[in-house]
Scaffold this active site. Structure first.
Site, PDB file in Angstrom:
ATOM      1  N   CYS A  30       0.555  -9.365 -14.567  1.00 12.47           N
ATOM      2  CA  CYS A  30       1.164  -9.493 -13.245  1.00 12.47           C
ATOM      3  C   CYS A  30       1.504 -10.954 -12.989  1.00 12.47           C
ATOM      4  O   CYS A  30       0.777 -11.850 -13.428  1.00 12.47           O
ATOM      5  CB  CYS A  30       0.174  -8.992 -12.193  1.00 12.47           C
ATOM      6  SG  CYS A  30       0.793  -9.046 -10.505  1.00 12.47           S
ATOM      7  N   HIS A  72       1.842   0.186 -10.166  1.00  8.89           N
ATOM      8  CA  HIS A  72       1.471  -1.230 -10.062  1.00  8.89           C
ATOM      9  C   HIS A  72       2.021  -1.823  -8.761  1.00  8.89           C
ATOM     10  O   HIS A  72       1.297  -2.477  -8.007  1.00  8.89           O
ATOM     11  CB  HIS A  72       2.021  -1.981 -11.277  1.00  8.89           C
ATOM     12  CG  HIS A  72       1.751  -3.452 -11.264  1.00  8.89           C
ATOM     13  ND1 HIS A  72       0.803  -4.028 -12.059  1.00  8.89           N
ATOM     14  CD2 HIS A  72       2.322  -4.466 -10.557  1.00  8.89           C
ATOM     15  CE1 HIS A  72       0.794  -5.347 -11.839  1.00  8.89           C
ATOM     16  NE2 HIS A  72       1.712  -5.638 -10.934  1.00  8.89           N
ATOM     17  N   GLU A  73       3.297  -1.584  -8.495  1.00  7.21           N
ATOM     18  CA  GLU A  73       3.921  -2.166  -7.305  1.00  7.21           C
ATOM     19  C   GLU A  73       3.413  -1.523  -6.016  1.00  7.21           C
ATOM     20  O   GLU A  73       3.215  -2.217  -5.009  1.00  7.21           O
ATOM     21  CB  GLU A  73       5.444  -2.075  -7.402  1.00  7.21           C
ATOM     22  CG  GLU A  73       6.033  -2.875  -8.557  1.00  7.21           C
ATOM     23  CD  GLU A  73       5.632  -4.343  -8.557  1.00  7.21           C
ATOM     24  OE1 GLU A  73       5.441  -4.935  -7.474  1.00  7.21           O
ATOM     25  OE2 GLU A  73       5.504  -4.910  -9.659  1.00  7.21           O
ATOM     26  N   HIS A  76       0.229  -3.055  -4.871  1.00  8.25           N
ATOM     27  CA  HIS A  76       0.395  -4.309  -4.129  1.00  8.25           C
ATOM     28  C   HIS A  76       0.537  -4.051  -2.630  1.00  8.25           C
ATOM     29  O   HIS A  76       0.038  -4.828  -1.813  1.00  8.25           O
ATOM     30  CB  HIS A  76       1.617  -5.080  -4.623  1.00  8.25           C
ATOM     31  CG  HIS A  76       1.389  -5.836  -5.893  1.00  8.25           C
ATOM     32  ND1 HIS A  76       0.488  -6.866  -6.011  1.00  8.25           N
ATOM     33  CD2 HIS A  76       1.976  -5.710  -7.112  1.00  8.25           C
ATOM     34  CE1 HIS A  76       0.522  -7.346  -7.235  1.00  8.25           C
ATOM     35  NE2 HIS A  76       1.412  -6.655  -7.938  1.00  8.25           N
TER      36      HIS A  76
END
Length: 101
Positions: A30, A72-73, A76
């Protein structure tokens, strides 16, 4: 989305994963932690329901790398980083493999 349409980028407003299946274990990194990598478990396939920037509902299914990237995003958005989910820090191992290639 129209059949065969390949967007250059994806935008999700208020995304929600509504389906996930399978599991992959792979290296992930990342930009929040440059130069670091970890082994992470993610779904092999996910479907996301969201809205586009104009408020129209969209639903997208991604497999493989796209599924991993979506998860993954979306993590966030919940304040979760990949290091919070890492199984093993593989930074040195990953860098050694790249050096040998």
């Amino acid at each position: 989305m129209p059949e065969g349409y390949e967007p250059k980028y994806l935008e999700f407003v208020n995304p929600e994963i509504i389906m996930q299946e399978g599991e992959v274990l792979q290296y992930e990194g990342c930009l929040s932690f440059p130069g670091h990598n970890a082994a992470i478990r993610r779904p092999q396939k996910v479907t996301v329901r969201a809205q586009n920037r104009f408020g129209a509902p969209i639903e997208i299914t991604g497999e493989g790398f796209l599924a991993v990237a979506i998860c993954h995003e979306l993590d966030h958005l919940d304040g979760v980083l990949y290091v919070d989910k890492m199984i093993e820090d593989v930074t040195d191992k990953y860098q050694n493999e790249e050096d040998e290639a």
